[in-house]
Design a protein around this motif. Structure first.
Motif, mmCIF file in Angstrom:
data_model
loop_
_atom_site.group_PDB
_atom_site.id
_atom_site.type_symbol
_atom_site.label_atom_id
_atom_site.label_comp_id
_atom_site.label_asym_id
_atom_site.label_seq_id
_atom_site.Cartn_x
_atom_site.Cartn_y
_atom_site.Cartn_z
ATOM 1 N N GLY A 38 0.820 -1.211 0.000
ATOM 2 C CA GLY A 38 0.000 0.000 0.000
ATOM 3 C C GLY A 38 0.845 1.248 0.000
ATOM 4 N N SER A 39 1.874 1.246 0.824
ATOM 5 C CA SER A 39 2.748 2.404 0.985
ATOM 6 C C SER A 39 3.608 2.655 -0.254
ATOM 7 C CB SER A 39 3.634 2.151 2.203
ATOM 8 O OG SER A 39 4.107 3.335 2.730
ATOM 9 N N THR A 40 4.235 1.611 -0.740
ATOM 10 C CA THR A 40 5.170 1.777 -1.867
ATOM 11 C C THR A 40 4.481 1.687 -3.221
ATOM 12 O OG1 THR A 40 5.721 -0.585 -2.004
ATOM 13 C CG2 THR A 40 7.054 0.780 -0.512
ATOM 14 N N GLY A 41 3.300 1.065 -3.249
ATOM 15 C CA GLY A 41 2.630 0.831 -4.529
ATOM 16 C C GLY A 41 1.485 1.764 -4.836
ATOM 17 N N GLY A 42 1.308 2.797 -4.012
ATOM 18 C CA GLY A 42 0.213 3.732 -4.273
ATOM 19 C C GLY A 42 -1.148 3.067 -4.147
ATOM 20 N N GLN A 43 -1.346 2.326 -3.034
ATOM 21 C CA GLN A 43 -2.605 1.608 -2.830
ATOM 22 C C GLN A 43 -3.163 1.915 -1.430
ATOM 23 O OE1 GLN A 43 -2.483 -2.560 -4.279
ATOM 24 N NE2 GLN A 43 -0.351 -2.084 -4.807
ATOM 25 N N THR A 83 5.686 4.727 -5.293
ATOM 26 C CA THR A 83 6.818 5.566 -4.898
ATOM 27 C C THR A 83 8.129 5.103 -5.521
ATOM 28 O OG1 THR A 83 7.321 4.208 -2.966
ATOM 29 C CG2 THR A 83 5.743 6.023 -2.658
ATOM 30 N N GLY A 84 8.160 3.869 -6.019
ATOM 31 C CA GLY A 84 9.408 3.294 -6.533
ATOM 32 C C GLY A 84 10.225 2.634 -5.439
ATOM 33 N N GLU A 85 9.737 2.729 -4.201
ATOM 34 C CA GLU A 85 10.448 2.116 -3.079
ATOM 35 C C GLU A 85 10.114 0.629 -2.992
ATOM 36 O OE1 GLU A 85 10.651 5.716 0.130
ATOM 37 O OE2 GLU A 85 8.704 4.786 -0.226
ATOM 38 N N GLN A 86 10.917 -0.062 -2.208
ATOM 39 C CA GLN A 86 10.694 -1.472 -1.939
ATOM 40 C C GLN A 86 10.754 -1.683 -0.437
ATOM 41 O OE1 GLN A 86 13.656 -3.660 -4.099
ATOM 42 N NE2 GLN A 86 12.827 -3.086 -6.091
ATOM 43 N N GLY A 87 10.233 -2.812 0.012
ATOM 44 C CA GLY A 87 10.250 -3.094 1.434
ATOM 45 C C GLY A 87 10.420 -4.561 1.704
ATOM 46 N N LYS A 88 10.931 -4.847 2.902
ATOM 47 C CA LYS A 88 11.027 -6.241 3.328
ATOM 48 C C LYS A 88 10.840 -6.315 4.836
ATOM 49 C CE LYS A 88 16.035 -6.659 3.893
ATOM 50 N NZ LYS A 88 17.229 -7.380 3.515
ATOM 51 N N ILE A 89 10.276 -7.431 5.250
ATOM 52 C CA ILE A 89 10.044 -7.691 6.664
ATOM 53 C C ILE A 89 11.347 -8.215 7.257
ATOM 54 C CG2 ILE A 89 8.744 -9.067 8.329
ATOM 55 C CD1 ILE A 89 6.521 -9.188 6.073
ATOM 56 N N LEU A 90 11.841 -7.554 8.292
ATOM 57 C CA LEU A 90 13.091 -7.958 8.928
ATOM 58 C C LEU A 90 12.872 -8.891 10.117
ATOM 59 C CD1 LEU A 90 14.977 -4.526 8.894
ATOM 60 C CD2 LEU A 90 15.161 -6.419 7.251
ATOM 61 N N SER A 91 11.796 -8.663 10.878
ATOM 62 C CA SER A 91 11.558 -9.528 12.033
ATOM 63 C C SER A 91 10.115 -9.429 12.494
ATOM 64 C CB SER A 91 12.490 -9.178 13.192
ATOM 65 O OG SER A 91 12.191 -7.888 13.689
ATOM 66 N N ILE A 92 9.677 -10.510 13.136
ATOM 67 C CA ILE A 92 8.350 -10.585 13.748
ATOM 68 C C ILE A 92 8.500 -11.332 15.067
ATOM 69 C CG2 ILE A 92 6.029 -11.583 13.599
ATOM 70 C CD1 ILE A 92 6.272 -11.425 10.541
ATOM 71 N N ASP A 93 7.851 -10.823 16.104
ATOM 72 C CA ASP A 93 7.805 -11.509 17.381
ATOM 73 C C ASP A 93 6.380 -11.360 17.903
ATOM 74 O OD1 ASP A 93 8.555 -12.845 19.734
ATOM 75 O OD2 ASP A 93 9.106 -10.971 20.715
ATOM 76 N N TYR A 94 5.786 -12.468 18.343
ATOM 77 C CA TYR A 94 4.423 -12.377 18.846
ATOM 78 C C TYR A 94 4.184 -13.379 19.969
ATOM 79 C CZ TYR A 94 3.320 -16.647 16.347
ATOM 80 O OH TYR A 94 3.305 -17.950 15.917
ATOM 81 N N THR A 95 3.206 -13.040 20.774
ATOM 82 C CA THR A 95 2.685 -13.926 21.813
ATOM 83 C C THR A 95 1.178 -13.733 21.809
ATOM 84 O OG1 THR A 95 4.688 -13.649 23.143
ATOM 85 C CG2 THR A 95 2.735 -14.498 24.269
ATOM 86 N N ASN A 96 0.477 -14.846 21.642
ATOM 87 C CA ASN A 96 -0.991 -14.820 21.631
ATOM 88 C C ASN A 96 -1.519 -13.804 20.622
ATOM 89 O OD1 ASN A 96 -1.117 -16.853 23.617
ATOM 90 N ND2 ASN A 96 -0.921 -15.327 25.232
ATOM 91 N N ASP A 97 -2.119 -12.711 21.103
ATOM 92 C CA ASP A 97 -2.762 -11.756 20.207
ATOM 93 C C ASP A 97 -2.009 -10.425 20.092
ATOM 94 O OD1 ASP A 97 -3.222 -10.816 22.746
ATOM 95 O OD2 ASP A 97 -5.402 -10.895 22.625
ATOM 96 N N ALA A 98 -0.732 -10.407 20.477
ATOM 97 C CA ALA A 98 0.080 -9.188 20.398
ATOM 98 C C ALA A 98 1.377 -9.489 19.649
ATOM 99 C CB ALA A 98 0.401 -8.666 21.792
ATOM 100 N N ALA A 99 1.794 -8.542 18.808
ATOM 101 C CA ALA A 99 3.008 -8.743 18.018
ATOM 102 C C ALA A 99 3.761 -7.433 17.838
ATOM 103 C CB ALA A 99 2.651 -9.320 16.646
ATOM 104 N N VAL A 100 5.054 -7.567 17.596
ATOM 105 C CA VAL A 100 5.894 -6.455 17.168
ATOM 106 C C VAL A 100 6.612 -6.898 15.898
ATOM 107 C CG1 VAL A 100 6.216 -5.426 19.444
ATOM 108 C CG2 VAL A 100 7.820 -7.157 18.642
ATOM 109 N N ALA A 101 6.895 -5.942 15.026
ATOM 110 C CA ALA A 101 7.552 -6.279 13.773
ATOM 111 C C ALA A 101 8.458 -5.130 13.344
ATOM 112 C CB ALA A 101 6.519 -6.559 12.681
#
Length: 141
Positions: A38-43, A83-101
């Motif tokens: 959405g961010s990089t693709g104009g969506q 935007t011409g930008e690209q992105g990648k997910i570097l990390s995800i950590d979660y427990t039950n219904d909460a997460a950080v990324a």
């Protein structure tokens, strides 16, 4: 014989936990991918799907915390204007219904990449980004 049954039960439990963990990881990745695309693709519609309606973005400018509303961020994303930008997910950590990324966004033509930190919550079976902080990635750090 009893030991063999116990071993089978334990292995089945481990497999079930592993499948659940993979499903959650995949669901979180789907939400983060909506943000990236959405961010990089104009969506902007993808951003609306990924973000909680009350989300704000936080960053530091001139040594002060700044706040950018998620609604303004989405409205600044122009439909069909990547935007011409690209992105990648570097990390995800979660427990039950909460997460950080952590996600990296960069322009292949150059410039300083951004690092995004997200907090997500799972409600009604869906992961949603509720909070975003970002900073520029400084070389050597």
């Amino acid at each position: 014989m009893k030991t063999r049954k116990q071993l089978v039960i334990i292995l089945c439990m481990i497999l079930a936990q592993s499948v659940h963990a993979q499903t959650e990881d995949t669901s979180i990745r789907e939400t983060l991918t909506k943000y990236i695309n959405g961010s990089t693709g104009g969506q902007p519609k993808l951003l609306e799907e990924a973000f909680h309606k009350d989300l704000n973005l936080y960053y530091v400018k001139d040594d002060k915390v700044r706040i950018w509303s998620g609604k303004a961020y989405i409205s600044d994303t122009k439909e069909g204007q990547p935007t011409g930008e690209q992105g990648k997910i570097l990390s995800i950590d979660y427990t039950n219904d909460a997460a950080v990324a952590k996600v990296e966004i960069w322009d292949p033509k150059g410039g300083t990449p951004y690092i995004d930190y997200f907090m997500l919550l799972k409600t009604e079976g869906k992961w949603t980004i509720i909070h975003k902080m970002f900073t520029k990635k400084v070389k050597g750090k």
